[in-house]
Design a protein around this motif. Structure first.
Motif, short mmCIF file in Angstrom:
data_model
loop_
_atom_site.label_atom_id
_atom_site.label_comp_id
_atom_site.label_asym_id
_atom_site.label_seq_id
_atom_site.Cartn_x
_atom_site.Cartn_y
_atom_site.Cartn_z
N THR A 229 0.84 -1.20 0.00
CA THR A 229 0.00 0.00 0.00
C THR A 229 0.88 1.25 0.00
O THR A 229 1.75 1.41 0.84
N GLY A 230 0.64 2.10 -0.97
CA GLY A 230 1.44 3.32 -1.09
C GLY A 230 2.57 3.21 -2.09
O GLY A 230 3.21 4.21 -2.42
N ALA A 231 2.85 1.99 -2.60
CA ALA A 231 3.91 1.82 -3.60
C ALA A 231 3.33 2.13 -4.98
O ALA A 231 3.01 1.23 -5.76
N LEU A 232 3.16 3.42 -5.26
CA LEU A 232 2.49 3.84 -6.48
C LEU A 232 3.40 3.77 -7.71
O LEU A 232 2.93 3.74 -8.84
N ASN A 233 4.73 3.76 -7.47
CA ASN A 233 5.68 3.74 -8.58
C ASN A 233 6.84 2.79 -8.25
O ASN A 233 7.08 2.46 -7.09
N LEU A 234 7.57 2.41 -9.28
CA LEU A 234 8.79 1.64 -9.10
C LEU A 234 9.81 2.52 -8.37
O LEU A 234 9.99 3.69 -8.69
N LYS A 235 10.52 1.94 -7.40
CA LYS A 235 11.56 2.67 -6.69
C LYS A 235 12.87 1.89 -6.75
O LYS A 235 12.91 0.70 -6.43
N ILE A 236 13.93 2.57 -7.16
CA ILE A 236 15.26 1.97 -7.17
C ILE A 236 15.90 2.20 -5.81
O ILE A 236 15.97 3.33 -5.33
N GLY A 237 16.39 1.14 -5.18
CA GLY A 237 17.00 1.26 -3.86
C GLY A 237 18.43 1.76 -3.94
O GLY A 237 19.05 1.84 -5.01
N HIS A 238 18.98 2.11 -2.78
CA HIS A 238 20.32 2.69 -2.73
C HIS A 238 21.40 1.70 -3.17
O HIS A 238 22.39 2.11 -3.77
N PHE A 239 21.21 0.42 -2.88
CA PHE A 239 22.19 -0.56 -3.35
C PHE A 239 22.26 -0.57 -4.86
O PHE A 239 23.36 -0.56 -5.45
N GLU A 240 21.11 -0.57 -5.50
CA GLU A 240 21.07 -0.60 -6.95
C GLU A 240 21.60 0.70 -7.54
O GLU A 240 22.29 0.71 -8.56
N MET A 241 21.29 1.82 -6.90
CA MET A 241 21.78 3.12 -7.37
C MET A 241 23.30 3.19 -7.31
O MET A 241 23.94 3.83 -8.15
N ALA A 242 23.88 2.53 -6.32
CA ALA A 242 25.34 2.59 -6.13
C ALA A 242 26.08 1.51 -6.91
O ALA A 242 27.31 1.43 -6.81
N ASN A 243 25.38 0.71 -7.67
CA ASN A 243 26.01 -0.43 -8.35
C ASN A 243 27.20 0.03 -9.19
O ASN A 243 27.10 0.96 -10.00
N GLY A 244 28.33 -0.63 -8.97
CA GLY A 244 29.57 -0.26 -9.66
C GLY A 244 30.38 0.76 -8.88
O GLY A 244 31.58 0.94 -9.15
N GLY A 245 29.75 1.44 -7.93
CA GLY A 245 30.42 2.50 -7.19
C GLY A 245 30.52 2.21 -5.71
O GLY A 245 30.84 1.09 -5.30
N THR A 246 30.23 3.23 -4.91
CA THR A 246 30.40 3.14 -3.46
C THR A 246 29.11 3.53 -2.75
O THR A 246 28.48 4.52 -3.11
N LEU A 247 28.72 2.72 -1.76
CA LEU A 247 27.56 3.03 -0.93
C LEU A 247 28.07 3.39 0.47
O LEU A 247 28.75 2.60 1.12
N PHE A 248 27.74 4.62 0.91
CA PHE A 248 28.16 5.09 2.22
C PHE A 248 26.96 5.07 3.15
O PHE A 248 25.95 5.72 2.91
N LEU A 249 27.07 4.30 4.24
CA LEU A 249 25.99 4.15 5.21
C LEU A 249 26.39 4.86 6.50
O LEU A 249 27.25 4.38 7.25
N ASP A 250 25.77 6.01 6.75
CA ASP A 250 26.12 6.81 7.92
C ASP A 250 25.25 6.40 9.11
O ASP A 250 24.08 6.09 8.95
N GLU A 251 25.81 6.44 10.29
CA GLU A 251 25.13 6.09 11.54
C GLU A 251 24.46 4.71 11.43
O GLU A 251 23.28 4.52 11.71
N ILE A 252 25.27 3.74 11.05
CA ILE A 252 24.79 2.38 10.80
C ILE A 252 24.20 1.74 12.04
O ILE A 252 23.31 0.88 11.97
#
Length: 476
Positions: A229-252
């Motif tokens: 409910t509320g998922a009106l559109n496709l959303k790309i997650g941060h892992f997928e957005m960072a693919n090939g690069g670097t994912l920085f997770l602050d205050e893990i």
């Protein structure tokens, strides 16, 4: 066709740059020394000069000054080393459009040159030369602060930090950055990314402290349209957005335990599946995490998964708090002053001796973030060329006096620190408890039981101090 002059005494570098820029539609000339460069400038006009800072017969500073004096319409970009950031900011104040750090990357060079030429055209149409200098300075310095919030200093802590960045950046190791809030953990993560072979790929930063349990899964992994409910559109997650690069997770450490479990699966399998989806997406992501908490304490308290910690802990960096960086504090303050000048259109050039002493002595609980705000405020309040003590917040300008006054007030008699009853067993645990008790009591007495200042000096938060005071019957 735009004319570009390359000044570099390394023939191979000049040749490679010349070929690259010629292929991209520029008319290029080269000079191996400052004297030859000005022979070129006398003979034909150049839109832009690309100048290495270190030359055999002169340096980039002298060439820049002379070009700005004799050929003010010619833009200048300085090529400098990684450790010369402070010098680069100074050159920008003298009129350089921008700087490029070594090693050189074609995309960065081309992008910077095109922006410089676009800026130059706009300024010639719409601004005076003085306005142009201010606009160039503002644009470039704002870009720098977006990429880096710390200045490479001369202190032992700063040199060690730079060494660790240079050591780990070329690898694919996961990195844990530990440090107090405001010490520049994200800037270090960006620096690691920019000095790695992933520099041309995305750098995605994610603040885990702001995530709710309900949103975390969608933010990390994405979701398909209509998956909940509320998922009106496709959303790309941060892992997928960072693919090939670097994912920085602050205050893990703020992530809930079940999200940590899902995160562990993704890190182990190097695959991600969007919520509501059936397709697994292969991942090639370097992960850098940051925390201001001790993760091993969090593991013992059952708040953080030990297996996830070991997945991330291939390399760790401890960020030095600002109070431990000595005279680097003034270098950083000068850097922020240059940025504030660009933002406000001021020409504040220095700090008074009183201000320098106050900046070095203050303990900076908010670290670099606090220093930046203090300097911006001081630049706004300063009308001349030198920041005076009255432009600083009172808690900073009077810090030494307040501490001295509160430690021995006229109407307060400090009693000798009482000792705990002798411990029944002379073991390490009891000895540590006695030492902790005496240390906390001594500091509290020094600051007239001002708990905020005591927590700062003891390098713990107020809540921890309250708990320790209660445990040692000091709250009474």
């Amino acid at each position: 066709m735009k004319n570009i002059l390359i000044i570099d005494d390394e023939v191979n570098v000049a040749l490679l740059l010349s070929k690259f820029l010629t292929r991209n539609g520029f008319s290029v000339s080269t000079a191996s020394s400052g004297s030859l460069a000005f022979e070129h400038l006398k003979n034909q006009p150049f839109n832009l000069v690309l100048c290495d800072y270190r030359l055999e017969d002169t340096d980039g500073r002298e060439i820049l000054k002379k070009i700005k004096a004799e050929y003010p319409q010619t833009g200048v970009i300085i090529i400098t080393g990684y450790s010369d950031i402070k010098m680069a900011v100074e050159l920008i104040k003298l009129g350089a459009y921008d700087y490029i750090t070594k090693p050189l990357y074609p995309d960065e060079i081309l992008s910077t040159i095109n922006k410089a030429l676009e800026m130059q055209n706009a300024l010639m149409d719409n601004a005076t030369e003085s306005d142009a200098a201010l606009l160039r300075e503002s644009k470039t310095q704002k870009k720098q602060i977006a990429a880096q919030d710390f200045v490479i200093g001369t202190s032992r802590a700063s040199k060690e930090l730079v060494h660790q960045i240079e050591l780990v950046a070329p690898t694919n190791y996961s990195v844990i950055i530990v440090g107090e809030s405001g010490t520049g953990k994200e800037s270090v993560a960006k620096s690691i990314h920019m000095n790695s072979n992933r520099r041309d790929k995305p750098f995605i930063a994610m603040d885990c402290g702001s995530l709710t349990k309900e949103l975390a899964g969608s933010e990390f992994f994405g979701h398909e349209k209509g998956s909940f409910t509320g998922a009106l559109n496709l959303k790309i997650g941060h892992f997928e957005m960072a693919n090939g690069g670097t994912l920085f997770l602050d205050e893990i450490a703020n992530l809930s335990y079940d999200i940590q479990a899902a995160l562990l699966r993704t890190v182990q399998e190097r695959k991600v599946r969007r919520i509501g989806g059936s397709k697994e997406i292969d991942l090639d992501v370097r992960i850098i995490i940051a925390t201001n908490e001790n993760l091993q304490d969090a593991i013992r308290a059952g708040k953080f998964r030990e297996d996830l910690y070991h997945r991330f802990n291939e390399f760790s960096i401890n960020m030095p708090p600002l109070r431990e960086r000595g005279k680097d504090i003034i270098l950083i303050a000068e850097y922020f002053l240059a940025l504030a000048n660009a933002e406000l259109g001021r020409k504040v050039v220095s700090f008074s001796p009183d201000v320098i002493e106050s900046l070095i002595n203050y303990r900076w609980p908010g670290n670099i973030r606090e220093l930046k705000n203090v300097i911006r405020r001081a630049a706004l309040l300063t009308e001349g060329e030198e920041v005076q003590a009255k432009a600083l917040p009172l808690e900073i300008s009077n810090y030494a006096k307040i501490l001295s006054h509160e430690s021995t007030p006229a109407n307060y008699n400090i009693q000798p620190a009482p000792s705990l009853p002798p411990p029944p067993k002379h073991d390490l645990k009891n000895a540590a408890m006695e030492a902790e008790y005496q240390t906390i009591l001594r500091v509290l007495q020094e600051v007239n039981f001002n708990k905020t200042k005591a927590a700062e000096i003891l390098n713990i938060d107020r809540k921890t101090l309250y708990n320790k005071m209660k445990a040692n019957n000091l709250d009474k």
